[in-house]
Motif scaffolding. Structure first.
Motif, PDB file in Angstrom:
ATOM      1  N   GLU A 292      -1.640  10.123 -21.726  1.00 34.00           N
ATOM      2  CA  GLU A 292      -0.456  10.584 -22.436  1.00 34.00           C
ATOM      3  C   GLU A 292       0.759   9.791 -21.969  1.00 34.00           C
ATOM      4  O   GLU A 292       0.867   9.445 -20.784  1.00 34.00           O
ATOM      5  CB  GLU A 292      -0.254  12.080 -22.197  1.00 34.00           C
ATOM      6  N   PRO A 293       1.711   9.528 -22.876  1.00 33.44           N
ATOM      7  CA  PRO A 293       2.820   8.611 -22.559  1.00 33.44           C
ATOM      8  C   PRO A 293       3.613   8.977 -21.317  1.00 33.44           C
ATOM      9  O   PRO A 293       4.059   8.100 -20.578  1.00 33.44           O
ATOM     10  CB  PRO A 293       3.688   8.688 -23.820  1.00 33.44           C
ATOM     11  N   ALA A 294       3.791  10.254 -21.048  1.00 36.12           N
ATOM     12  CA  ALA A 294       4.621  10.644 -19.904  1.00 36.12           C
ATOM     13  C   ALA A 294       3.917  10.464 -18.563  1.00 36.12           C
ATOM     14  O   ALA A 294       4.561  10.535 -17.509  1.00 36.12           O
ATOM     15  CB  ALA A 294       5.047  12.100 -20.056  1.00 36.12           C
ATOM     16  N   PHE A 295       2.602  10.217 -18.598  1.00 35.56           N
ATOM     17  CA  PHE A 295       1.850  10.189 -17.339  1.00 35.56           C
ATOM     18  C   PHE A 295       2.017   8.874 -16.587  1.00 35.56           C
ATOM     19  O   PHE A 295       2.304   8.867 -15.396  1.00 35.56           O
ATOM     20  CB  PHE A 295       0.367  10.440 -17.612  1.00 35.56           C
ATOM     21  N   ALA A 296       1.809   7.751 -17.249  1.00 35.16           N
ATOM     22  CA  ALA A 296       1.777   6.459 -16.568  1.00 35.16           C
ATOM     23  C   ALA A 296       2.772   5.505 -17.221  1.00 35.16           C
ATOM     24  O   ALA A 296       2.718   5.263 -18.420  1.00 35.16           O
ATOM     25  CB  ALA A 296       0.378   5.863 -16.620  1.00 35.16           C
ATOM     26  N   ALA A 297       3.673   4.973 -16.409  1.00 34.88           N
ATOM     27  CA  ALA A 297       4.676   4.041 -16.930  1.00 34.88           C
ATOM     28  C   ALA A 297       4.089   2.680 -17.256  1.00 34.88           C
ATOM     29  O   ALA A 297       4.660   1.924 -18.028  1.00 34.88           O
ATOM     30  CB  ALA A 297       5.806   3.891 -15.909  1.00 34.88           C
ATOM     31  N   GLY A 298       2.952   2.343 -16.675  1.00 37.24           N
ATOM     32  CA  GLY A 298       2.363   1.032 -16.920  1.00 37.24           C
ATOM     33  C   GLY A 298       0.932   0.944 -16.456  1.00 37.24           C
ATOM     34  O   GLY A 298       0.388   1.874 -15.850  1.00 37.24           O
ATOM     35  N   ASP A 299       0.324  -0.179 -16.765  1.00 33.49           N
ATOM     36  CA  ASP A 299      -1.046  -0.441 -16.357  1.00 33.49           C
ATOM     37  C   ASP A 299      -1.133  -0.680 -14.850  1.00 33.49           C
ATOM     38  O   ASP A 299      -0.150  -0.988 -14.183  1.00 33.49           O
ATOM     39  CB  ASP A 299      -1.576  -1.705 -17.036  1.00 33.49           C
ATOM     40  N   VAL A 300      -2.365  -0.595 -14.350  1.00 38.07           N
ATOM     41  CA  VAL A 300      -2.684  -1.054 -12.992  1.00 38.07           C
ATOM     42  C   VAL A 300      -3.877  -1.986 -13.111  1.00 38.07           C
ATOM     43  O   VAL A 300      -4.868  -1.660 -13.784  1.00 38.07           O
ATOM     44  CB  VAL A 300      -3.026   0.116 -12.048  1.00 38.07           C
ATOM     45  N   THR A 301      -3.792  -3.138 -12.471  1.00 38.05           N
ATOM     46  CA  THR A 301      -4.905  -4.082 -12.492  1.00 38.05           C
ATOM     47  C   THR A 301      -5.375  -4.376 -11.083  1.00 38.05           C
ATOM     48  O   THR A 301      -4.631  -4.194 -10.112  1.00 38.05           O
ATOM     49  CB  THR A 301      -4.510  -5.387 -13.214  1.00 38.05           C
ATOM     50  N   LEU A 302      -6.602  -4.809 -10.973  1.00 37.20           N
ATOM     51  CA  LEU A 302      -7.224  -5.100  -9.678  1.00 37.20           C
ATOM     52  C   LEU A 302      -7.384  -6.610  -9.555  1.00 37.20           C
ATOM     53  O   LEU A 302      -7.960  -7.251 -10.450  1.00 37.20           O
ATOM     54  CB  LEU A 302      -8.573  -4.380  -9.585  1.00 37.20           C
ATOM     55  N   VAL A 303      -6.893  -7.176  -8.487  1.00 35.48           N
ATOM     56  CA  VAL A 303      -6.912  -8.626  -8.293  1.00 35.48           C
ATOM     57  C   VAL A 303      -8.116  -9.016  -7.444  1.00 35.48           C
ATOM     58  O   VAL A 303      -8.133  -8.834  -6.229  1.00 35.48           O
ATOM     59  CB  VAL A 303      -5.600  -9.127  -7.663  1.00 35.48           C
ATOM     60  N   ASN A 304      -9.124  -9.528  -8.130  1.00 30.72           N
ATOM     61  CA  ASN A 304     -10.324 -10.094  -7.522  1.00 30.72           C
ATOM     62  C   ASN A 304     -10.603 -11.359  -8.321  1.00 30.72           C
ATOM     63  O   ASN A 304     -11.427 -11.390  -9.209  1.00 30.72           O
ATOM     64  CB  ASN A 304     -11.485  -9.095  -7.611  1.00 30.72           C
ATOM     65  N   TRP A 305      -9.854 -12.393  -8.015  1.00 29.90           N
ATOM     66  CA  TRP A 305      -9.795 -13.613  -8.818  1.00 29.90           C
ATOM     67  C   TRP A 305     -10.265 -14.814  -7.999  1.00 29.90           C
ATOM     68  O   TRP A 305     -10.362 -14.737  -6.765  1.00 29.90           O
ATOM     69  CB  TRP A 305      -8.369 -13.876  -9.286  1.00 29.90           C
ATOM     70  N   PRO A 306     -10.522 -15.937  -8.644  1.00 33.44           N
ATOM     71  CA  PRO A 306     -10.820 -17.153  -7.883  1.00 33.44           C
ATOM     72  C   PRO A 306      -9.721 -17.502  -6.878  1.00 33.44           C
ATOM     73  O   PRO A 306      -9.995 -18.057  -5.814  1.00 33.44           O
ATOM     74  CB  PRO A 306     -10.927 -18.224  -8.973  1.00 33.44           C
ATOM     75  N   GLN A 307      -8.482 -17.137  -7.206  1.00 34.60           N
ATOM     76  CA  GLN A 307      -7.349 -17.506  -6.346  1.00 34.60           C
ATOM     77  C   GLN A 307      -7.336 -16.770  -5.011  1.00 34.60           C
ATOM     78  O   GLN A 307      -6.656 -17.219  -4.083  1.00 34.60           O
ATOM     79  CB  GLN A 307      -6.027 -17.246  -7.088  1.00 34.60           C
ATOM     80  N   ASN A 308      -8.037 -15.647  -4.888  1.00 36.22           N
ATOM     81  CA  ASN A 308      -8.091 -15.020  -3.559  1.00 36.22           C
ATOM     82  C   ASN A 308      -9.513 -14.901  -3.007  1.00 36.22           C
ATOM     83  O   ASN A 308      -9.774 -14.116  -2.102  1.00 36.22           O
ATOM     84  CB  ASN A 308      -7.353 -13.680  -3.517  1.00 36.22           C
ATOM     85  N   ASP A 309     -10.421 -15.718  -3.537  1.00 36.90           N
ATOM     86  CA  ASP A 309     -11.712 -15.915  -2.869  1.00 36.90           C
ATOM     87  C   ASP A 309     -11.486 -16.733  -1.597  1.00 36.90           C
ATOM     88  O   ASP A 309     -10.860 -17.801  -1.638  1.00 36.90           O
ATOM     89  CB  ASP A 309     -12.676 -16.683  -3.776  1.00 36.90           C
ATOM     90  N   TYR A 310     -12.029 -16.273  -0.479  1.00 40.53           N
ATOM     91  CA  TYR A 310     -11.872 -16.992   0.794  1.00 40.53           C
ATOM     92  C   TYR A 310     -13.183 -17.673   1.155  1.00 40.53           C
ATOM     93  O   TYR A 310     -14.210 -17.011   1.352  1.00 40.53           O
ATOM     94  CB  TYR A 310     -11.461 -16.030   1.911  1.00 40.53           C
ATOM     95  N   TRP A 311     -13.153 -19.012   1.260  1.00 40.31           N
ATOM     96  CA  TRP A 311     -14.380 -19.775   1.522  1.00 40.31           C
ATOM     97  C   TRP A 311     -14.245 -20.768   2.684  1.00 40.31           C
ATOM     98  O   TRP A 311     -15.031 -21.695   2.801  1.00 40.31           O
ATOM     99  CB  TRP A 311     -14.812 -20.527   0.261  1.00 40.31           C
ATOM    100  N   LEU A 312     -13.272 -20.560   3.542  1.00 34.87           N
ATOM    101  CA  LEU A 312     -13.070 -21.509   4.635  1.00 34.87           C
ATOM    102  C   LEU A 312     -13.847 -21.169   5.896  1.00 34.87           C
ATOM    103  O   LEU A 312     -13.739 -21.871   6.900  1.00 34.87           O
ATOM    104  CB  LEU A 312     -11.580 -21.624   4.961  1.00 34.87           C
ATOM    105  N   GLY A 313     -14.642 -20.124   5.851  1.00 33.36           N
ATOM    106  CA  GLY A 313     -15.473 -19.796   7.006  1.00 33.36           C
ATOM    107  C   GLY A 313     -16.284 -18.550   6.729  1.00 33.36           C
ATOM    108  O   GLY A 313     -15.844 -17.659   5.994  1.00 33.36           O
ATOM    109  N   PRO A 314     -17.483 -18.455   7.308  1.00 26.53           N
ATOM    110  CA  PRO A 314     -18.377 -17.321   7.052  1.00 26.53           C
ATOM    111  C   PRO A 314     -18.124 -16.164   8.011  1.00 26.53           C
ATOM    112  O   PRO A 314     -17.397 -16.295   9.010  1.00 26.53           O
ATOM    113  CB  PRO A 314     -19.754 -17.923   7.290  1.00 26.53           C
TER     114      PRO A 314
END
Length: 534
Positions: A292-314
């Motif tokens: 309902e319009p009064a509940f949430a002012a905007g979307d929420v997204t989850l950032v799990n993108w190539p840009q925050n994949d960490y591959w510089l060490g195991p």
């Protein structure tokens, strides 16, 4: 504190929860431990909306996994002010994300999981120990005889069980009890897999892990986080296999490695009106269209993108100091990505920076901007009686004939062989993204070659580095854990060993019958789906 039980499940991710539920449904008592404050692993503490197969609404998972999904939807229907159309939708997707027909906030999954477990906690048959880490394992020959845990609430906890299931994110129990395990990339010479690494095995070649975060958009407000201490390092970082700086809207397609540019969004109103596209909608976990319009002012997204994949060490096969360094570096990368988006990222409407982006660690149970735990794609893996190879499921290897049919199937799954950039051998390497067929989960991959009362219950079954890329997803991890929990309970009831169950046709048929008729497992794909190329 000393505790005794039929089954100890170490690790409360999706596999661990499913293992505990299966054993409980079959009459056993269970102790379930988890390092983080939340059960649910990649679905909750790691904050990753489910990656699922195209048929998930009707097939391709156990009945309990479908119940979990239904409980998440029902949670929204009970407690959230949904629009009439959203409330009436059988396949309610609260976030409207594109990665799955069910994208939701982690707390909704946590509530569903706790609800599924609550009757057994109330009955005294399930003990849940969150904030609890493995410390030591005692063994007598091929059998584990006890474990010592460190609990934030109870201090030292000593547990003796008949069966021990490893559902930890990194296969920690495998390491502590000294069973045979592998990690990283196998050699093509050893496995015969077309996409295995040439030359010798590379145990430190492990997939990137990701410290996820959630964010919303507050029009006219400034939520810029403090400049991360490693921001200059990550702002300047350009991987050798990348088309430009990592902190950019441009990355590569995993399947073709061709450059692609996906901005955050294309329209200002998409952040407040629920019409976002591109990166914003892919793992969106709250859509204003749902409420309902009064509940949430905007979307929420989850950032799990190539840009925050960490591959510089195991995280496996390194010293504790190195592991902690890589964990902190991963956090710094994600915080740097957030700061870059807030201050320097090209905007869809011209200019630079989205200071309106507000991190929502509060939705993730976190005291800061990031998820409680990093999203881990790769674990230690048992050396099992049977190992799943690319040649069993890969479309190229199978020449379109469909996946291998395993007579000892204990479930099914479906996902592309999706290997994120990895730590490589000396230098990071890029994606390996391979078409495959919908597949089965063979019981032989759940049985260690030597250990008598230890079972893997998560991403640590006997796959290879390559096939782990599709056996690691949400419904498959759940199925693996549920099968392991059912096997342990079945063996306790019948007195047969896991090895005997697999190796004796009549006993195997009895166990498979238990899975399919009592627990609602699907053991094979319809032929029309099995031969699909994913």
């Amino acid at each position: 504190m000393h505790l005794g039980t039929g089954i100890l499940v170490a690790g409360g991710g999706l596999g661990g929860v499913a293992a505990a539920l299966a054993a409980l449904r079959l009459g056993e008592n269970v102790i379930l431990t988890e390092e983080s404050p939340w059960l649910g692993g990649q679905l909750t503490s790691q904050a990753v909306p489910p990656d699922e197969n195209a048929w998930i609404e009707t097939t391709g998972a156990t009945s309990s996994y479908r119940r979990l999904r239904q409980e998440i939807r029902d949670h929204y229907r009970r407690f959230y002010p949904l629009t009439e159309s959203a409330r009436a939708a059988a396949a309610l997707n609260p976030g409207g994300g594109r990665v799955s027909p069910l994208c939701h906030e982690p707390r909704a999954a946590l509530a569903a999981i706790e609800g599924l477990l609550a009757p057994y906690v109330s009955a005294g048959r399930l003990t849940v120990l969150t904030g609890t880490e493995l410390r030591e394992v005692a063994a007598d020959g091929d059998r584990i005889t006890g474990v010592r845990l460190a609990s934030a609430t109870h201090g030292d906890v000593h547990v003796e069980a008949s069966y021990y299931l490893d559902a930890t994110e990194l296969g920690d129990l495998l390491d502590l009890c000294g069973v045979e395990w592998v990690c990283g990339a196998e050699s093509r010479d050893d496995t015969g897999e077309p996409h295995a690494v040439p030359g010798p095995p590379q145990p430190l070649d492990q997939q990137a892990f990701t410290w996820c975060f959630a964010m919303d958009y507050r029009h006219g407000e400034d939520w810029t986080v403090e400049r991360p201490k490693d921001y200059d390092t990550w702002r300047a970082y350009t991987p050798a296999f990348w088309p430009g700086p990592l902190l950019s809207w441009t990355d590569v397609r995993p399947d073709t490695l061709a450059p692609r540019t996906h901005p955050l969004l294309r329209e200002e109103e998409s952040l407040t009106g629920g019409h976002a596209i591109d990166r914003w909608t892919y793992r969106r976990i709250r859509s204003t269209r749902t409420f309902e319009p009064a509940f949430a002012a905007g979307d929420v997204t989850l950032v799990n993108w190539p840009q925050n994949d960490y591959w510089l060490g195991p995280l496996i096969g390194v010293t504790d100091a190195e592991r902690l360094h890589h964990l902190e570096a991963s956090r710094q990368l994600s915080l740097s990505l957030l700061h870059w988006m807030q201050t320097e990222a090209p905007r869809h409407d011209g200019g630079t920076g989205y200071p309106e982006l507000r991190p929502r660690g509060d939705l993730l149970g976190s005291p800061d901007e990031l998820a409680l735990r990093p999203y881990v794609r790769e674990s230690r893996r048992i050396v099992g009686e049977f190992t799943v190879l690319e040649t069993h499921i890969g479309a190229e290897s199978r020449q379109g004939a469909g996946s291998e049919l395993f007579p000892d199937s204990v479930g099914i799954g479906c996902y592309r062989i999706d290997l994120h950039p990895s730590t490589g051998s000396g230098e990071p390497r890029t994606y390996v993204d391979i078409a495959c067929h919908p597949f089965q989960i063979p019981l032989g991959a759940l049985i260690p070659v030597r250990a008598a009362n230890l079972l893997p219950a998560a991403k640590n079954i006997a796959t290879t580095h390559v096939t782990n890329g599709c056996y690691r997803m949400h419904p498959v991890e759940w199925n693996i854990g549920e099968a392991a929990g059912a096997l342990a309970a079945h063996c306790l009831r019948t007195g047969h060993s896991p090895r005997a169950v697999r190796g004796t046709p009549a006993l195997l048929a009895d166990f498979q019958r238990l899975l399919s008729t009592r627990l609602g497992f699907e053991l094979s794909w319809p032929e029309r789906i099995r031969t699909k190329i994913i």
